[in-house]
Scaffold this motif. Structure first.
Motif, PDB file in Angstrom:
ATOM      1  N   SER A 154       0.819  -1.219   0.000  1.00  0.00           N
ATOM      2  CA  SER A 154       0.000   0.000   0.000  1.00  0.00           C
ATOM      3  C   SER A 154       0.852   1.268   0.000  1.00  0.00           C
ATOM      4  CB  SER A 154      -0.957   0.000   1.188  1.00  0.00           C
ATOM      5  OG  SER A 154      -0.252  -0.059   2.398  1.00  0.00           O
ATOM      6  N   LYS A 155       2.024   1.240   0.615  1.00  0.00           N
ATOM      7  CA  LYS A 155       2.878   2.429   0.630  1.00  0.00           C
ATOM      8  C   LYS A 155       3.340   2.780  -0.787  1.00  0.00           C
ATOM      9  CE  LYS A 155       5.774   4.622   3.886  1.00  0.00           C
ATOM     10  NZ  LYS A 155       6.431   4.520   5.142  1.00  0.00           N
ATOM     11  N   ARG A 156       3.668   1.781  -1.564  1.00  0.00           N
ATOM     12  CA  ARG A 156       4.040   2.025  -2.963  1.00  0.00           C
ATOM     13  C   ARG A 156       2.839   2.474  -3.783  1.00  0.00           C
ATOM     14  NH1 ARG A 156       8.171  -3.022  -3.852  1.00  0.00           N
ATOM     15  NH2 ARG A 156       9.746  -2.208  -2.433  1.00  0.00           N
ATOM     16  N   ALA A 157       1.667   1.983  -3.431  1.00  0.00           N
ATOM     17  CA  ALA A 157       0.445   2.419  -4.118  1.00  0.00           C
ATOM     18  C   ALA A 157       0.186   3.898  -3.837  1.00  0.00           C
ATOM     19  CB  ALA A 157      -0.739   1.571  -3.670  1.00  0.00           C
ATOM     20  N   PHE A 158       0.396   4.331  -2.591  1.00  0.00           N
ATOM     21  CA  PHE A 158       0.254   5.751  -2.268  1.00  0.00           C
ATOM     22  C   PHE A 158       1.243   6.589  -3.070  1.00  0.00           C
ATOM     23  CE2 PHE A 158      -1.362   4.327   2.089  1.00  0.00           C
ATOM     24  CZ  PHE A 158      -2.687   4.642   1.803  1.00  0.00           C
ATOM     25  N   ARG A 159       2.467   6.112  -3.187  1.00  0.00           N
ATOM     26  CA  ARG A 159       3.501   6.835  -3.943  1.00  0.00           C
ATOM     27  C   ARG A 159       3.086   6.977  -5.409  1.00  0.00           C
ATOM     28  NH1 ARG A 159       6.602  10.462  -3.324  1.00  0.00           N
ATOM     29  NH2 ARG A 159       7.423   9.539  -1.441  1.00  0.00           N
ATOM     30  N   ARG A 160       2.588   5.899  -5.998  1.00  0.00           N
ATOM     31  CA  ARG A 160       2.167   5.956  -7.404  1.00  0.00           C
ATOM     32  C   ARG A 160       0.987   6.896  -7.585  1.00  0.00           C
ATOM     33  NH1 ARG A 160       2.108   0.488 -10.504  1.00  0.00           N
ATOM     34  NH2 ARG A 160       2.094   1.984 -12.199  1.00  0.00           N
ATOM     35  N   ARG A 198       5.950  12.476   4.477  1.00  0.00           N
ATOM     36  CA  ARG A 198       6.929  11.522   5.022  1.00  0.00           C
ATOM     37  C   ARG A 198       6.354  10.679   6.156  1.00  0.00           C
ATOM     38  NH1 ARG A 198      12.722  14.585   5.125  1.00  0.00           N
ATOM     39  NH2 ARG A 198      12.589  15.321   2.989  1.00  0.00           N
ATOM     40  N   ASP A 199       5.373  11.211   6.845  1.00  0.00           N
ATOM     41  CA  ASP A 199       4.811  10.466   7.971  1.00  0.00           C
ATOM     42  C   ASP A 199       3.694   9.509   7.556  1.00  0.00           C
ATOM     43  OD1 ASP A 199       3.071  12.490   7.369  1.00  0.00           O
ATOM     44  OD2 ASP A 199       2.545  12.950   9.441  1.00  0.00           O
ATOM     45  N   SER A 200       3.577   9.252   6.273  1.00  0.00           N
ATOM     46  CA  SER A 200       2.579   8.299   5.788  1.00  0.00           C
ATOM     47  C   SER A 200       2.981   6.879   6.185  1.00  0.00           C
ATOM     48  CB  SER A 200       2.458   8.389   4.264  1.00  0.00           C
ATOM     49  OG  SER A 200       2.017   9.668   3.890  1.00  0.00           O
ATOM     50  N   SER A 201       1.976   6.066   6.420  1.00  0.00           N
ATOM     51  CA  SER A 201       2.221   4.672   6.810  1.00  0.00           C
ATOM     52  C   SER A 201       1.530   3.742   5.823  1.00  0.00           C
ATOM     53  CB  SER A 201       1.685   4.430   8.225  1.00  0.00           C
ATOM     54  OG  SER A 201       0.284   4.554   8.238  1.00  0.00           O
ATOM     55  N   ASP A 202       1.556   2.455   6.115  1.00  0.00           N
ATOM     56  CA  ASP A 202       0.888   1.488   5.253  1.00  0.00           C
ATOM     57  C   ASP A 202      -0.638   1.617   5.324  1.00  0.00           C
ATOM     58  OD1 ASP A 202       3.265   0.430   4.357  1.00  0.00           O
ATOM     59  OD2 ASP A 202       3.311  -1.150   5.870  1.00  0.00           O
ATOM     60  N   GLN A 233      -2.392   4.595   6.221  1.00  0.00           N
ATOM     61  CA  GLN A 233      -2.921   5.918   5.929  1.00  0.00           C
ATOM     62  C   GLN A 233      -1.821   6.796   5.347  1.00  0.00           C
ATOM     63  OE1 GLN A 233      -4.030   8.212   9.426  1.00  0.00           O
ATOM     64  NE2 GLN A 233      -5.980   8.671   8.457  1.00  0.00           N
ATOM     65  N   ALA A 234      -2.207   7.666   4.413  1.00  0.00           N
ATOM     66  CA  ALA A 234      -1.239   8.573   3.798  1.00  0.00           C
ATOM     67  C   ALA A 234      -1.837   9.953   3.635  1.00  0.00           C
ATOM     68  CB  ALA A 234      -0.814   8.042   2.437  1.00  0.00           C
ATOM     69  N   THR A 235      -0.955  10.951   3.638  1.00  0.00           N
ATOM     70  CA  THR A 235      -1.356  12.329   3.379  1.00  0.00           C
ATOM     71  C   THR A 235      -0.693  12.770   2.086  1.00  0.00           C
ATOM     72  OG1 THR A 235      -1.488  12.776   5.741  1.00  0.00           O
ATOM     73  CG2 THR A 235      -1.372  14.680   4.275  1.00  0.00           C
ATOM     74  N   ILE A 236      -1.505  13.233   1.148  1.00  0.00           N
ATOM     75  CA  ILE A 236      -1.009  13.721  -0.128  1.00  0.00           C
ATOM     76  C   ILE A 236      -1.407  15.189  -0.258  1.00  0.00           C
ATOM     77  CG2 ILE A 236      -1.197  13.547  -2.643  1.00  0.00           C
ATOM     78  CD1 ILE A 236      -1.590  10.557  -2.322  1.00  0.00           C
ATOM     79  N   THR A 237      -0.432  16.031  -0.611  1.00  0.00           N
ATOM     80  CA  THR A 237      -0.672  17.455  -0.838  1.00  0.00           C
ATOM     81  C   THR A 237      -0.698  17.703  -2.330  1.00  0.00           C
ATOM     82  OG1 THR A 237       0.500  17.971   1.207  1.00  0.00           O
ATOM     83  CG2 THR A 237       0.180  19.782  -0.352  1.00  0.00           C
ATOM     84  N   LEU A 238      -1.710  18.433  -2.795  1.00  0.00           N
ATOM     85  CA  LEU A 238      -1.859  18.752  -4.217  1.00  0.00           C
ATOM     86  C   LEU A 238      -1.568  20.235  -4.441  1.00  0.00           C
ATOM     87  CD1 LEU A 238      -5.160  16.792  -4.912  1.00  0.00           C
ATOM     88  CD2 LEU A 238      -2.817  16.048  -5.351  1.00  0.00           C
ATOM     89  N   PRO A 239      -0.352  20.569  -4.875  1.00  0.00           N
ATOM     90  CA  PRO A 239       0.011  21.979  -5.049  1.00  0.00           C
ATOM     91  C   PRO A 239      -0.797  22.684  -6.138  1.00  0.00           C
ATOM     92  CG  PRO A 239       1.908  20.551  -5.477  1.00  0.00           C
ATOM     93  CD  PRO A 239       0.756  19.675  -5.137  1.00  0.00           C
ATOM     94  N   ASP A 240      -1.265  21.968  -7.135  1.00  0.00           N
ATOM     95  CA  ASP A 240      -2.034  22.579  -8.223  1.00  0.00           C
ATOM     96  C   ASP A 240      -3.409  23.052  -7.762  1.00  0.00           C
ATOM     97  OD1 ASP A 240       0.087  22.025  -9.872  1.00  0.00           O
ATOM     98  OD2 ASP A 240      -0.836  20.266 -10.788  1.00  0.00           O
ATOM     99  N   TYR A 241      -3.849  22.608  -6.611  1.00  0.00           N
ATOM    100  CA  TYR A 241      -5.167  22.967  -6.088  1.00  0.00           C
ATOM    101  C   TYR A 241      -5.042  23.676  -4.743  1.00  0.00           C
ATOM    102  CZ  TYR A 241      -6.964  20.016  -9.757  1.00  0.00           C
ATOM    103  OH  TYR A 241      -7.246  19.485 -10.980  1.00  0.00           O
ATOM    104  N   GLY A 242      -4.210  24.683  -4.690  1.00  0.00           N
ATOM    105  CA  GLY A 242      -4.070  25.488  -3.472  1.00  0.00           C
ATOM    106  C   GLY A 242      -3.494  24.731  -2.301  1.00  0.00           C
ATOM    107  N   CYS A 268      -4.118  21.785  -1.211  1.00  0.00           N
ATOM    108  CA  CYS A 268      -5.085  21.036  -0.414  1.00  0.00           C
ATOM    109  C   CYS A 268      -4.458  19.689  -0.016  1.00  0.00           C
ATOM    110  CB  CYS A 268      -6.399  20.841  -1.150  1.00  0.00           C
ATOM    111  SG  CYS A 268      -6.346  19.738  -2.549  1.00  0.00           S
ATOM    112  N   GLN A 269      -4.879  19.202   1.128  1.00  0.00           N
ATOM    113  CA  GLN A 269      -4.345  17.940   1.638  1.00  0.00           C
ATOM    114  C   GLN A 269      -5.449  16.902   1.710  1.00  0.00           C
ATOM    115  OE1 GLN A 269      -2.426  18.795   5.382  1.00  0.00           O
ATOM    116  NE2 GLN A 269      -0.478  18.991   4.334  1.00  0.00           N
ATOM    117  N   LEU A 270      -5.081  15.694   1.295  1.00  0.00           N
ATOM    118  CA  LEU A 270      -5.992  14.560   1.353  1.00  0.00           C
ATOM    119  C   LEU A 270      -5.396  13.511   2.285  1.00  0.00           C
ATOM    120  CD1 LEU A 270      -6.506  14.149  -2.486  1.00  0.00           C
ATOM    121  CD2 LEU A 270      -8.006  15.331  -0.916  1.00  0.00           C
ATOM    122  N   ILE A 271      -6.182  13.052   3.209  1.00  0.00           N
ATOM    123  CA  ILE A 271      -5.777  11.924   4.040  1.00  0.00           C
ATOM    124  C   ILE A 271      -6.517  10.722   3.485  1.00  0.00           C
ATOM    125  CG2 ILE A 271      -5.783  10.923   6.345  1.00  0.00           C
ATOM    126  CD1 ILE A 271      -5.637  13.772   7.438  1.00  0.00           C
TER     127      ILE A 271
END
Length: 81
Positions: free
Chosen positions: A38-44, A55-59, A61-70, A72-75
């Motif tokens: 799942s960690k590699r899936a989050f990366r992809r 960096r603090d994402s785990s197997d 749960q992950a946090t992804i930040t989308l710079p193109d959309y202000g 915004c952060q997705l957990i």
């Protein structure tokens, strides 16, 4: 293994228009990624969405930040298919 993603929390510093929030949500929940774990899936997923994986994402749960959309952060949570 294939993974799909569920959004647990969606936060943005500035208010995003409703259609942009909807588009992001639809895209993230419709993507299926094949990865060894799942960690590699989050990366992809982060690469596909032009985002940054925290960096603090785990197997579980992950946090992804989308710079193109202000920045915004997705957990997210990965669900194996």
């Amino acid at each position: 293994m294939k993974y799909r993603f569920e959004i647990e929390e969606f936060t943005a510093k500035k208010k995003l228009p409703r259609d942009e929030r909807y588009d992001i949500t639809q895209y993230i929940t419709s993507v299926e990624v094949e990865a060894a774990d799942s960690k590699r899936a989050f990366r992809r997923l982060a690469d596909m969405a032009n985002g940054r994986l925290s960096r603090d994402s785990s197997d579980e749960q992950a946090t992804i930040t989308l710079p193109d959309y202000g920045n915004c952060q997705l957990i997210l949570k990965a669900v194996g298919l």
